[in-house]
Every structure is written in structure tokens, then in C-alpha cells.
Design a protein around this motif. Structure first.
Motif, PDB file in Angstrom:
ATOM      1  N   ASN A 188       0.834  -1.211   0.000  1.00  0.00           N
ATOM      2  CA  ASN A 188       0.000   0.000   0.000  1.00  0.00           C
ATOM      3  C   ASN A 188       0.862   1.253   0.000  1.00  0.00           C
ATOM      4  OD1 ASN A 188      -2.426  -1.398  -0.032  1.00  0.00           O
ATOM      5  ND2 ASN A 188      -2.612  -1.400   2.193  1.00  0.00           N
ATOM      6  N   THR A 248       1.773   5.466 -11.865  1.00  0.00           N
ATOM      7  CA  THR A 248       0.712   4.493 -11.639  1.00  0.00           C
ATOM      8  C   THR A 248       0.732   3.375 -12.657  1.00  0.00           C
ATOM      9  OG1 THR A 248      -0.817   5.868 -12.885  1.00  0.00           O
ATOM     10  CG2 THR A 248      -0.819   6.124 -10.499  1.00  0.00           C
ATOM     11  N   GLU A 276      -6.025   1.316 -14.708  1.00  0.00           N
ATOM     12  CA  GLU A 276      -6.615   2.083 -13.614  1.00  0.00           C
ATOM     13  C   GLU A 276      -6.025   1.672 -12.274  1.00  0.00           C
ATOM     14  OE1 GLU A 276     -10.822   1.638 -13.727  1.00  0.00           O
ATOM     15  OE2 GLU A 276     -10.930   1.994 -15.865  1.00  0.00           O
ATOM     16  N   GLN A 277      -6.262   2.512 -11.293  1.00  0.00           N
ATOM     17  CA  GLN A 277      -5.887   2.189  -9.913  1.00  0.00           C
ATOM     18  C   GLN A 277      -6.759   1.032  -9.447  1.00  0.00           C
ATOM     19  OE1 GLN A 277      -4.010   3.917  -7.404  1.00  0.00           O
ATOM     20  NE2 GLN A 277      -3.007   5.240  -8.871  1.00  0.00           N
ATOM     21  N   LEU A 278      -6.255   0.250  -8.523  1.00  0.00           N
ATOM     22  CA  LEU A 278      -7.040  -0.840  -7.974  1.00  0.00           C
ATOM     23  C   LEU A 278      -8.122  -0.308  -7.048  1.00  0.00           C
ATOM     24  CD1 LEU A 278      -4.226  -3.367  -6.976  1.00  0.00           C
ATOM     25  CD2 LEU A 278      -5.642  -3.397  -9.017  1.00  0.00           C
ATOM     26  N   GLY A 279      -9.268  -0.980  -7.077  1.00  0.00           N
ATOM     27  CA  GLY A 279     -10.340  -0.642  -6.166  1.00  0.00           C
ATOM     28  C   GLY A 279     -10.066  -1.233  -4.792  1.00  0.00           C
ATOM     29  N   GLU A 280     -10.900  -0.887  -3.830  1.00  0.00           N
ATOM     30  CA  GLU A 280     -10.726  -1.362  -2.450  1.00  0.00           C
ATOM     31  C   GLU A 280     -10.712  -2.883  -2.375  1.00  0.00           C
ATOM     32  OE1 GLU A 280     -10.098  -1.045   1.576  1.00  0.00           O
ATOM     33  OE2 GLU A 280     -10.190   0.610   0.162  1.00  0.00           O
ATOM     34  N   SER A 281     -11.661  -3.543  -3.035  1.00  0.00           N
ATOM     35  CA  SER A 281     -11.717  -5.007  -2.974  1.00  0.00           C
ATOM     36  C   SER A 281     -10.522  -5.632  -3.685  1.00  0.00           C
ATOM     37  CB  SER A 281     -13.025  -5.531  -3.579  1.00  0.00           C
ATOM     38  OG  SER A 281     -13.103  -5.209  -4.957  1.00  0.00           O
ATOM     39  N   GLU A 282     -10.064  -5.011  -4.755  1.00  0.00           N
ATOM     40  CA  GLU A 282      -8.897  -5.523  -5.468  1.00  0.00           C
ATOM     41  C   GLU A 282      -7.626  -5.380  -4.631  1.00  0.00           C
ATOM     42  OE1 GLU A 282     -10.062  -4.654 -10.081  1.00  0.00           O
ATOM     43  OE2 GLU A 282      -9.676  -2.954  -8.749  1.00  0.00           O
ATOM     44  N   ARG A 283      -7.494  -4.258  -3.927  1.00  0.00           N
ATOM     45  CA  ARG A 283      -6.338  -4.078  -3.041  1.00  0.00           C
ATOM     46  C   ARG A 283      -6.355  -5.107  -1.921  1.00  0.00           C
ATOM     47  NH1 ARG A 283      -7.412   1.395  -3.864  1.00  0.00           N
ATOM     48  NH2 ARG A 283      -8.504   1.546  -1.900  1.00  0.00           N
TER      49      ARG A 283
END
Length: 64
Positions: free
Chosen positions: A24, A36, A40-47
Motif C-alpha cells: 500500500n 501508476t 486504472e488504480q485498484l479498487g478497495e476489494s482488489e487491493r
């Protein structure tokens, strides 16, 4: 990590911290630097899933 090129899991073990936490921090640093990467940036569930997979990978690598 940027200077050594070592994997996140290895550096986290050396520092005695969770690899998800270091992941993180690295992601935030890369984003702050505009590094980056593609997509796209990873979403919360993907992180969360990535952190879980990194933990599992680290456990398998150490034979725990």
C-alpha cells in the motif's frame, strides 16, 4: 524498494512488516510520483485481494 529492485514481500520480511502494508505504501508513493503504470488504480476489494494473495505467497515462499 525503488533503489534495490527487491520484491515487496522480501523487503517487508526484512523490515518485519506486513507485505500488504508495504504494498500500500509503495502504491501510494508511485501514485504520488505519477508512476501508476498502465490501467486504472485498484479498487478497495482488489487491493484487499492483492494483499491477501501477497500474504499467501509470502507464506508459501517461507514454508510457513
Amino acid at each position: 524498494m525503488r533503489e534495490t529492485g527487491k520484491p515487496i514481500a522480501q523487503v517487508a520480511r526484512e523490515l518485519g512488516i506486513n507485505d500488504g502494508t508495504l504494498g500500500n505504501w509503495v502504491a501510494k508513493d508511485r501514485a504520488a510520483r505519477g508512476e501508476t503504470g498502465a490501467g486504472e488504480q485498484l479498487g478497495e476489494s482488489e487491493r484487499a485481494e492483492l494483499a491477501r494473495l501477497r500474504r499467501e505467497n509470502a507464506e508459501l515462499a517461507t514454508g510457513a
